[in-house]
Every structure is written in C-alpha cells, then in structure tokens.
Design a protein around this motif. Structure first.
Motif, PDB file in Angstrom:
ATOM      1  N   GLN A 218     -49.287  -1.305  -0.582  1.00 50.90           N
ATOM      2  CA  GLN A 218     -49.940  -0.113  -1.098  1.00 50.90           C
ATOM      3  C   GLN A 218     -51.447  -0.310  -1.280  1.00 50.90           C
ATOM      4  O   GLN A 218     -52.234   0.616  -1.097  1.00 50.90           O
ATOM      5  CB  GLN A 218     -49.302   0.298  -2.434  1.00 50.90           C
ATOM      6  CG  GLN A 218     -47.874   0.800  -2.304  1.00 50.90           C
ATOM      7  CD  GLN A 218     -47.777   1.982  -1.352  1.00 50.90           C
ATOM      8  OE1 GLN A 218     -48.544   2.943  -1.451  1.00 50.90           O
ATOM      9  NE2 GLN A 218     -46.841   1.910  -0.407  1.00 50.90           N
ATOM     10  N   GLN A 219     -51.855  -1.517  -1.634  1.00 50.70           N
ATOM     11  CA  GLN A 219     -53.283  -1.782  -1.807  1.00 50.70           C
ATOM     12  C   GLN A 219     -54.027  -1.638  -0.480  1.00 50.70           C
ATOM     13  O   GLN A 219     -55.105  -1.039  -0.418  1.00 50.70           O
ATOM     14  CB  GLN A 219     -53.480  -3.194  -2.359  1.00 50.70           C
ATOM     15  CG  GLN A 219     -54.955  -3.537  -2.619  1.00 50.70           C
ATOM     16  CD  GLN A 219     -55.125  -4.938  -3.158  1.00 50.70           C
ATOM     17  OE1 GLN A 219     -54.171  -5.717  -3.197  1.00 50.70           O
ATOM     18  NE2 GLN A 219     -56.333  -5.274  -3.572  1.00 50.70           N
ATOM     19  N   LYS A 222     -54.191   1.953   0.566  1.00 50.27           N
ATOM     20  CA  LYS A 222     -55.208   2.676  -0.211  1.00 50.27           C
ATOM     21  C   LYS A 222     -56.600   2.427   0.381  1.00 50.27           C
ATOM     22  O   LYS A 222     -57.417   3.348   0.499  1.00 50.27           O
ATOM     23  CB  LYS A 222     -55.178   2.195  -1.667  1.00 50.27           C
ATOM     24  CG  LYS A 222     -56.196   2.897  -2.592  1.00 50.27           C
ATOM     25  CD  LYS A 222     -55.874   4.371  -2.747  1.00 50.27           C
ATOM     26  CE  LYS A 222     -56.631   5.000  -3.911  1.00 50.27           C
ATOM     27  NZ  LYS A 222     -58.087   4.898  -3.793  1.00 50.27           N
ATOM     28  N   GLU A 225     -56.871   4.526   3.467  1.00 52.52           N
ATOM     29  CA  GLU A 225     -57.067   5.942   3.119  1.00 52.52           C
ATOM     30  C   GLU A 225     -58.506   6.209   2.687  1.00 52.52           C
ATOM     31  O   GLU A 225     -59.123   7.191   3.123  1.00 52.52           O
ATOM     32  CB  GLU A 225     -56.108   6.324   1.993  1.00 52.52           C
ATOM     33  CG  GLU A 225     -56.220   7.778   1.565  1.00 52.52           C
ATOM     34  CD  GLU A 225     -55.281   8.124   0.422  1.00 52.52           C
ATOM     35  OE1 GLU A 225     -55.418   9.228  -0.133  1.00 52.52           O
ATOM     36  OE2 GLU A 225     -54.423   7.288   0.075  1.00 52.52           O
ATOM     37  N   ASP A 226     -59.056   5.329   1.857  1.00 53.52           N
ATOM     38  CA  ASP A 226     -60.420   5.520   1.347  1.00 53.52           C
ATOM     39  C   ASP A 226     -61.468   5.372   2.444  1.00 53.52           C
ATOM     40  O   ASP A 226     -62.569   5.922   2.338  1.00 53.52           O
ATOM     41  CB  ASP A 226     -60.717   4.515   0.227  1.00 53.52           C
ATOM     42  CG  ASP A 226     -59.902   4.786  -1.025  1.00 53.52           C
ATOM     43  OD1 ASP A 226     -59.351   5.908  -1.145  1.00 53.52           O
ATOM     44  OD2 ASP A 226     -59.796   3.881  -1.877  1.00 53.52           O
TER      45      ASP A 226
END
Length: 241
Positions: A218-219, A222, A225-226
C-alpha cells in the motif's frame, strides 16, 4: 520489438549499446555541467560517430536502428534533434508492471539512486537527492520517462506493450517503412519467440517466469498514486490506440 526489426533483411539494430549509456553516465556525473552546450555537442559527436562506424560495417539498405535503454529516453528531446527527420517509436507499458519488474530484478541503472549527483541530474532536483529511496527514485524516473513520450510529436509512434503483439509489430514496421518479404515474416515470427536480452539468447519467452516478482504494498501504491504516473500512462495508452 528489436528482434522483429533485426529479422528484416538489410537492417541493423543497435540494441541498448553499453557505449551510449556509459557516455551519458560519464557526463551526468558532472551534475549541472551536463547541460552545458559544449557537453551536448561532444555527446552528439560521439553518438553520431558510434552509429556511423557500426552502420558502415555492412549492407544495411533498410536502415540502422538504435534502441535506447530506458533511462536514456530522458534525453529524447536532445537525441531527436540529432536526427530531426528520423522516425521514433516510443514503447511503454503499465507502470505497475514496470515497478514489479524493477523491484524483482533490481535493474542495474536504477541503482543510480545511491549517487546524489546523478540523481540530481536525472531528476533535475537539487534538494533531497542524497537520501532518496530506491522505490521513490524508480517512480520519479518512470514518471519522467512517460512524460517524454507525451512530448513527442504526432508524427512519431507510441507502442503499448499491453496491446496485441502482432499488431504492434505491424505498426512499428509500417512506421519505419519496412516492407516484409515472405521470408522476412518467417524470420520475424521465429525471432520474436525469444527473449531479446543477450544473457537469455536462445531462451523462449514461455521459459521465463513472467509472474509477479514483488508485492506492491500500500505504501508503494500510494507513492505511485501521488506521482500522477497512472494518469500519464492512461493518456499515452489512449494516444497509442
């Protein structure tokens, strides 16, 4: 893709020459000085000389083709000015697949993240380049590579690895005005069965483990995504249809 071109009679493919990567790495080690006009002229002269020498080693009436390794694409604008009338094919694939491969193999050039001077030159960032993580560096580099594809003119060709392979070959050969003879088609079909990297020469694609090599937690997702890379990829994919 390079195998397919090389299978056409009268072509020569220079696939990811170590010389060119070494040349770029040597100059970017100077940091901001890499972008000075003098250095750009020296790089242009060295690359053109390299291609001219190898291109004159035989009968290549259907052209000489230069396949750049991934990170060299960051200099695509400068490279395209060297041969302004030369057609370009920009190949890309889903960034999550790329990152999975990067994490699984620890591709050599991604290890640049350990060198603050090179990181600063490639990312054109002056701050926080001394302690950048491997995955953060990889994502930022990929984001820039995809943007290089978006900056190409409509006259050039975008190829999405996720599309049908046979269609990709047809589009690419047509883009380079390569007319296949019946024997060329047989040669292409045979050559594209194999993995193109030298250390795997003679090994079928089916013999390589193409499954997931790493878990994108998930990190990492993320960070992806960013970075905005997914949106850039979707734009490229739409243009490549």
């Amino acid at each position: 893709m390079s195998n397919a071109i090389n299978a056409v009679d009268g072509t020569l493919v220079l696939a990811e020459p170590t010389f060119i990567s070494s040349l770029f790495k040597n100059y970017i080690s100077f940091g901001e000085q890499f972008y000075q006009q003098k250095n750009q002229q020296e790089i242009e002269y060295a690359i053109k000389s390299f291609v001219d020498i190898l291109g004159n080693t035989g009968d290549h009436h259907n052209g000489v083709y230069l396949k750049f390794t991934s990170w060299n694409t960051l200099f695509l604008q400068q490279l395209s000015k060297m041969w302004p009338n030369t057609p370009i094919v920009f190949a890309f694939r889903d960034p999550l697949d790329v990152l999975d491969s990067v994490l699984g193999k620890r591709i050599g050039w991604m290890r640049f993240y350990n060198d603050p001077v090179i990181v600063s030159a490639l990312l054109k960032e002056k701050e926080n380049t001394g302690d950048i993580s491997f995955i953060d560096f990889s994502i930022k580099i990929l984001a820039q590579l995809y943007k290089c594809g978006l900056q190409l003119s409509p006259n050039n060709l975008l190829i999405n690895y996720g599309n049908n392979g046979a269609e990709n070959f047809e589009k690419m050969l047509a883009h380079f005005n390569l007319v296949q003879t019946p024997q060329d088609k047989i040669n292409i079909e045979n050559s594209t069965l194999y993995y193109s990297k030298n250390k795997y020469r003679g090994v079928f694609f089916a013999d390589i483990n193409n499954g997931r090599k790493a878990i994108l937690n998930q990190q990492i997702l993320k960070l992806v995504e960013d970075s905005g890379i997914i949106e850039t990829y979707k734009t490229l994919a739409n243009r490549a249809r």
